[in-house]
Design an enzyme around this catalytic site. Structure first.
Site, PDB file in Angstrom:
ATOM      1  N   ASP A 133     -11.161   2.480   3.998  1.00  0.00           N
ATOM      2  CA  ASP A 133     -11.425   1.039   3.923  1.00  0.00           C
ATOM      3  C   ASP A 133     -12.928   0.741   3.875  1.00  0.00           C
ATOM      4  O   ASP A 133     -13.320  -0.380   3.568  1.00  0.00           O
ATOM      5  CB  ASP A 133     -10.851   0.345   5.176  1.00  0.00           C
ATOM      6  CG  ASP A 133      -9.540  -0.378   4.907  1.00  0.00           C
ATOM      7  OD1 ASP A 133      -9.338  -0.815   3.749  1.00  0.00           O
ATOM      8  OD2 ASP A 133      -8.731  -0.507   5.843  1.00  0.00           O
ATOM      9  N   GLN A 188      -4.623  -1.493   9.584  1.00  0.00           N
ATOM     10  CA  GLN A 188      -4.489  -2.830   9.028  1.00  0.00           C
ATOM     11  C   GLN A 188      -5.005  -3.859  10.023  1.00  0.00           C
ATOM     12  O   GLN A 188      -4.639  -3.847  11.193  1.00  0.00           O
ATOM     13  CB  GLN A 188      -3.011  -3.106   8.677  1.00  0.00           C
ATOM     14  CG  GLN A 188      -2.790  -4.416   7.930  1.00  0.00           C
ATOM     15  CD  GLN A 188      -3.430  -4.449   6.546  1.00  0.00           C
ATOM     16  OE1 GLN A 188      -3.512  -3.435   5.858  1.00  0.00           O
ATOM     17  NE2 GLN A 188      -3.896  -5.619   6.134  1.00  0.00           N
ATOM     18  N   LYS A 220       0.837  -1.208   0.000  1.00  0.00           N
ATOM     19  CA  LYS A 220       0.000   0.000   0.000  1.00  0.00           C
ATOM     20  C   LYS A 220       0.878   1.267   0.000  1.00  0.00           C
ATOM     21  O   LYS A 220       0.566   2.239  -0.687  1.00  0.00           O
ATOM     22  CB  LYS A 220      -0.956  -0.020   1.203  1.00  0.00           C
ATOM     23  CG  LYS A 220      -2.010  -1.132   1.082  1.00  0.00           C
ATOM     24  CD  LYS A 220      -2.795  -1.390   2.362  1.00  0.00           C
ATOM     25  CE  LYS A 220      -3.704  -2.606   2.175  1.00  0.00           C
ATOM     26  NZ  LYS A 220      -4.490  -2.951   3.391  1.00  0.00           N
TER      27      LYS A 220
END
Ligand code: GUN
Length: 285
Positions: free
Chosen positions: A120, A97, A53
């Site tokens: 997200d 994450q 990422k």
């Protein structure tokens, strides 16, 4: 023999679009788009994902702010960091994450992310917007899969889509996006009685269970479209999906590979979501 849905190539195209968008955003506002990435502990798979990422941020011209926190990080400290990033005007997107270490309450952390920076799409507000058909941030993996299906021109209306896995990250939002496009959606999971039979009736199969090759190729209906979200490391080091690829490939009409399928699209979609969040914040979308 199936044709390959080339996630890597489609992701490249998405990143090129985001790069152009980020450039135009910079010209219009004088601001560089920033994505904060939080990782707690030393889960090796998470480290790999976050690295890819960060790399994608550099490629599209975003600033990335990496926060690698030790395993022992307290809930309080993590929430404080999220609160600071929520307030930071240089940060347009915040990614925590997952999974977090067991002593941390992931739900509370995801709730603390400003929904406008929730790139997200995991905040309950954004999940609820998807559920109720309102505009909002869509979870990267399922949203990326929709783009892959659109790219190769798969018509979903009235088709039977079988989603295997019911996570908040993939299975549930995937089902909602497919439903929005008028597919007939069946959700399967660990307690489903006859998985082989359900898979055998699928026009589209999306598997996100994380069990190496659990889905046998012989179960796949001839002509079906197969999307494999699984990333499973075998003891011998090989990386395989949830679907037994060679046998499935010989029956499907379209299929994704592992690696090189859904993974790169998830990262590219994260970049697209971050660009969109920045545009909304600047009143440009
Ligand atoms: N863990 C597995 N998939 C994801 C994802 O898409 N985003 C985050 N933040 N964590 C994950």
């Amino acid at each position: 023999m199936a044709r390959i849905i080339d996630g890597k190539a489609i992701a490249q195209r998405v990143r090129a679009e985001v790069k152009a968008g980020a450039l135009a955003f910079g010209e219009a506002t004088g601001v560089r788009i920033g994505l904060a990435l939080l990782r707690v502990g030393d889960d090796p798979a998470s480290a790999v994902y976050v690295r890819s990422k960060v790399k994608a941020c550099a490629e599209v011209g975003f600033a990335s702010f990496e926060h690698e926190l030790p395993r022992e990080t307290s809930q309080r400290d993590l929430l404080d960091l999220v609160a600071r990033l929520d307030q930071d005007p240089a940060v347009h997107g915040i990614l925590v994450q997952l999974p977090l270490p067991d002593h941390l309450d992931a739900d509370a952390v995801l709730m603390a992310v400003d929904p406008r920076k929730d790139v997200d799409g995991f905040h309950p507000l954004n999940a609820g917007r998807l559920m109720t058909g309102r505009p909002g941030v869509r979870a990267c993996t399922p949203f990326g899969i929709m783009r892959m299906l659109d790219h190769v021109g798969i018509d979903l209306a009235g088709r039977r889509a079988v989603v295997v896995g019911r996570s908040n990250i993939v299975g549930k939002p995937m089902a909602m996006l497919l439903l929005e496009r008028n597919a007939t959606v069946v959700m399967c999971h660990s307690r489903t009685r006859d998985l082989a039979e359900e898979v055998g009736r699928a026009d589209l199969l999306v598997s996100a269970i994380g069990r190496p090759e659990l889905i046998r190729g012989a179960w796949v209906r001839p002509g079906a479209v197969v999307v494999d979200v699984g990333m499973n490391r075998l003891p011998d080091g090989r990386l395989v999906g949830d679907v037994e690829f060679p046998a499935a490939e010989s029956r499907a009409s379209w299929i994704t590979t592992v690696p090189g399928g859904v993974g790169p699209m998830t990262v590219a979609t994260l970049m697209a979501n971050t660009l969109h969040a920045a545009r909304l914040a600047a009143g440009l979308a």
